[in-house]
Each structure stands twice: as C-alpha cells, then as structure tokens.
Design a protein around this motif. Structure first.
Motif, PDB file in Angstrom:
ATOM      1  N   ALA A  72      32.949  35.418  39.367  1.00 34.98           N
ATOM      2  CA  ALA A  72      31.391  35.240  39.281  1.00 34.98           C
ATOM      3  C   ALA A  72      31.057  35.166  37.814  1.00 34.98           C
ATOM      4  O   ALA A  72      30.214  34.350  37.401  1.00 34.98           O
ATOM      5  N   VAL A  73      31.597  35.786  36.869  1.00 31.58           N
ATOM      6  CA  VAL A  73      31.268  35.767  35.496  1.00 31.58           C
ATOM      7  C   VAL A  73      31.778  34.526  34.866  1.00 31.58           C
ATOM      8  O   VAL A  73      31.252  33.975  33.926  1.00 31.58           O
ATOM      9  N   ARG A  74      33.235  34.397  34.871  1.00 33.76           N
ATOM     10  CA  ARG A  74      33.889  33.267  34.087  1.00 33.76           C
ATOM     11  C   ARG A  74      34.594  32.459  35.200  1.00 33.76           C
ATOM     12  O   ARG A  74      35.893  32.652  35.364  1.00 33.76           O
ATOM     13  N   PRO A  75      33.941  31.837  35.980  1.00 34.56           N
ATOM     14  CA  PRO A  75      34.907  30.744  36.838  1.00 34.56           C
ATOM     15  C   PRO A  75      35.866  29.844  36.099  1.00 34.56           C
ATOM     16  O   PRO A  75      36.741  29.304  36.970  1.00 34.56           O
ATOM     17  N   GLU A  76      35.845  29.679  35.105  1.00 36.82           N
ATOM     18  CA  GLU A  76      36.698  28.661  34.432  1.00 36.82           C
ATOM     19  C   GLU A  76      38.001  29.687  33.904  1.00 36.82           C
ATOM     20  O   GLU A  76      39.151  28.930  33.634  1.00 36.82           O
ATOM     21  N   THR A  77      38.049  30.995  34.062  1.00 40.11           N
ATOM     22  CA  THR A  77      39.350  31.656  33.626  1.00 40.11           C
ATOM     23  C   THR A  77      40.230  31.674  34.645  1.00 40.11           C
ATOM     24  O   THR A  77      40.318  31.566  35.929  1.00 40.11           O
ATOM     25  N   LYS A  78      41.706  31.530  34.405  1.00 39.19           N
ATOM     26  CA  LYS A  78      42.765  31.413  35.193  1.00 39.19           C
ATOM     27  C   LYS A  78      43.051  32.764  35.551  1.00 39.19           C
ATOM     28  O   LYS A  78      43.552  33.689  34.573  1.00 39.19           O
TER      29      LYS A  78
END
Length: 449
Positions: A72-78
C-alpha cells in the motif's frame, strides 16, 4: 546493490542474514511497526519478509498483513517472503497477494542471493520504465532510445556530424533505425527549422523515381497534366534523406551524381537549371563496395555520398538496449491500445536479452506490439512475445557490484604495475593511494608482486 530491508523476529538469523547480505545497504526490523517505519523512510528496493511475525509467530496473519501494508505504501518494492515446507500454503498465498518470490527454510544463502539479485535487477528496470513513461529519461539524441556503449559513441559522432553539411552515409542492417538517426542529424543541425524530406529509393518504381526526386514539367510525359515539385526541391534549405540508396537504378545514378556535385538539377521535361541548398543524408543496408565491383552502383556516386560513413550496430551488439527499447515500446503501445500492463516477466526479460533479433529494432517493436495484444496477464511473457526462452545461463548472468568492482580494480592495478615495471611506490602515487594501502589492495585481490 540498493537498499534491502530484512524483517525477521529471530535475532540470530537476522544477524546471520545481515552479515551474508553485506553487499547491500541492509536495514532490519523485528515486527510490522518497525518494518513500516523503514519502508516509509528509506523506500527499500527489496524486502525479505518472514511471514511468522509476532504476535502470530506460528502463523502468517501478521506477515501477510505486513506484506499488504508494504504494497500500500511502496507498491514498487519487491517483497520476498520466507517459509518452511510446512508453511508452503502461506507462501503461495503471499505470491497471490503480490509478493515477488519466496525462499524455503532452512535458508540456502546462494539461492537467496540469486533471488535478491534478480529482484534488484527487475526493480532497476521498472524504475527505468517509470522514467520512460513520464518522459524523464535522458536520451542521447531525440528519438534514440539507447544506453549501450556502441550507441552512445555513435550518438557523439552524430552530434559532431550534424554541425556540418558533409554528405553522410548511414549503413547497417535492416531495421537498425537509420531514418531515426537521419532525423536526429537534421533536428540538431542548423537546418532544424527547415524541411526534412525522406524518399525510399526501393519503394518507388524505376520509371517514377526520377520524377519523384526531381519533379516534372507539365506535358513531360503521358499523365503529366501540371508542373510537380520533386522531393529535392521540397527539401530546399533543409535535409534530403535518400533511404535505400543502394536500390537506385543505375540509369538514374548519373543524374544524382550531377546534382550532388553542384546542387543543381532540371525537372523531367524541363530545360532550366534549378539550384537548391540541401544537406544530403543517405542510407543503405547493402554492401555498396561489392555493388561497385558488380557494376550495379557507380563508384563516383559512392564517393560523393560518402564524405562520412556512420555504421549503425545491430541490436544484438547493443548490450542492454533491447530491454530498454522493449519497455519504451510497451509504454507507447499500451497507451495506444488502452492496455494497463505492468511490464515483462523475468523470463521475458531474460529472453529479450538473449535473443539475437535478426530484424533488429523493427522486429523488436513488432514483437512487443503483438505481445500487448496477446497478453492475458498484467505481465508480458515469452509466449506473448513469440521468442525462444532463454537458457539457465542467460538467466544468471548478472554479477554483483562487488565482483564488478574487484575486476575493475584488479585490471587497473595490473596495468599500472606493468607500466611502472612493478615499482609499488610509483604505482601507488599514480593510483592516488599510500604504498601500504596498495599492498593491502594487492593482497585482497590475490595479486602477487
């Protein structure tokens, strides 16, 4: 290797993993609150997430809730989740929720590091993709999407060539982007505000090509009911691009030679010389030297066209450019076809990187366009592209930054020592370090004096 967050409630395992992953900028957390504080502040590229977090260390509710919060906060994080064999169902649930991958316990560090490397690599590609989508990626020349050393060198050549009016011959395989480069020459030249006129010498029948180039007077031939201005005259003050010049009929080459010599010509059926001021850029995928030997291309015309030759490398020799171009075309045609695709799967990226692309950029563009239409999922796979799968070696070709750095340091130290005849004191001065530091570096790199 980028920022990495390790979310693990076992302090011993957390310490072991932090040590093993020292190539990265590692942050640690023992619960969801600590993890989210790091995610918000540091924006890590990759998160290693143990699903068994307190207050539910034997289940997965807290781990899955943390996964959702990160997305929700960092959708690009793997997010890479960990689980034991008995908890495989939890790992699969995490994948369904959007986790990048999972690794089984007990931890195999080699496997984990490989998964992390791939996650970081994909994260970097997606970041580049987002820049392309926003139009913020810097391009060496307008319209040229490239980052490989051969293309950057070519772009520097183009920048120098564009400042003069020398006749330029662009050579290279079909589909390498010769017209794009011809337009780039025009747009950064002093003639940029004037016309850019292109004509494909292979696409027009021989009996019409002369009229297309030079125009004709009324009554010059059957059907010539009015005076027509040709491409050469239309380009006056600007740039004339002669594409596929190797396909120009031998009968027309003499008139083209006369035009190049003095920039004057006569319309078909005309008698009045017309003078124009044009910069001539031509292109071919044929071997003109061989055609000269076969007497199908005039040698004197070749030297007139060829004040300067720019050889465009095929896509297979432009390391990294295929993926960059694929992402550019994906963004372009996703908008055109109203498809909300997220990108390429890891298998597809590896296949794009490994494929030889015999049709070069034109083939790549066609394959990506096809894949956008064919893709059933949010990510484009190799089946959608219609290219072969990459083998296992192609999937694991990415060295760590430490390995790259050590190779570069070893090469430089060896060259400096060779140039100083193994004089460590002189070599240290050249390298800008103290002699003890150089001895330590040589020892770490496994170099004997």
């Amino acid at each position: 290797m980028g920022k990495l967050l390790l979310v693990e409630d076992d302090a011993g395992l957390r310490s072991q993993l932090r040590w093993a992953l020292e190539d990265h900028d590692v942050f640690v957390a023992g619960n969801q609150d600590e993890a989210m504080a790091v995610v918000r502040k540091e924006a890590p590229q990759v998160v290693i997430l143990d699903l068994g977090l307190p207050p539910d260390p034997d289940g997965a509710t807290e781990g899955l809730a943390t996964l959702k919060a990160i997305q929700a906060v960092r959708p690009e994080t793997k997010v890479i989740v960990s689980s034991g064999n008995e908890e495989k169902a939890h790992a699969l649930k995490a994948i369904e929720l959007g986790a990048y991958d999972f690794y089984p316990k007990p931890v195999d560090l080699d496997v984990l590091q490989m998964i992390i490397r791939r996650a970081v690599y994909l994260s970097e590609l997606e970041k580049e993709n987002r820049k392309l989508a926003k139009g913020t990626v810097s391009s060496p020349l307008n319209g040229v999407i490239a980052a490989s050393a051969p293309m950057l060198k070519l772009c520097r050549t183009i920048e120098r060539v564009a400042k003069s009016d020398v006749n330029v011959l662009l050579t290279g395989e079909s589909g390498t982007g010769k017209e794009v480069l011809a337009q780039a020459i025009h747009e950064i030249s002093p003639r940029s505000g004037k016309p850019f006129i292109a004509i494909n010498c292979a696409a027009i029948p021989e009996n019409l090509l002369e009229s297309e180039l030079f125009g004709h007077e009324k009554g010059a031939f059957t059907g010539a009911i009015k005076r027509t201005i040709g491409k050469v005259e239309q380009a006056d003050g600007g740039t004339l691009f002669l594409d596929e010049i190797g396909d120009m009929p031998i009968s027309l080459q003499a008139k083209m030679l006369r035009f190049l010599q003095d920039r004057t010509f006569e319309r078909v059926g005309g008698r009045v010389p017309i003078e124009v001021d044009v910069h001539v850029v031509s292109a071919t995928n044929r071997k003109l030297e061989r055609m000269i030997q076969e007497e199908t291309f005039r040698e004197d015309l070749f030297y007139r066209l060829n004040d300067l030759t720019v050889e465009i490398p095929p896509l297979r020799e432009r390391e990294g450019d295929a993926i960059l171009l694929a992402r550019y075309f994906m963004n372009k045609y996703s908008r055109e076809f109203a498809r909300s695709l997220k990108g390429f799967t890891e298998r597809a990226l590896a296949a794009i990187n490994a494929y030889g692309w015999p049709g070069n950029v034109r083939e790549l563009e066609s394959k990506v366009k096809r894949s956008i239409i064919m893709a059933d999922d949010k990510f484009i796979d190799t089946e959608d592209l219609g290219i072969p799968e990459a083998d296992d070696e192609a999937m694991e070709v990415f060295p760590t930054l430490r390995e790259v750095r050590e190779d570069a340091e070893r090469d430089l130290v060896l060259r400096v020592l060779a140039s100083t005849k193994n004089n460590v004191s002189v070599a240290a001065k050249i390298l800008g370090v103290s002699r003890p530091t150089l001895y330590d570096l040589m020892s770490n790199l496994g170099l004997e004096r």
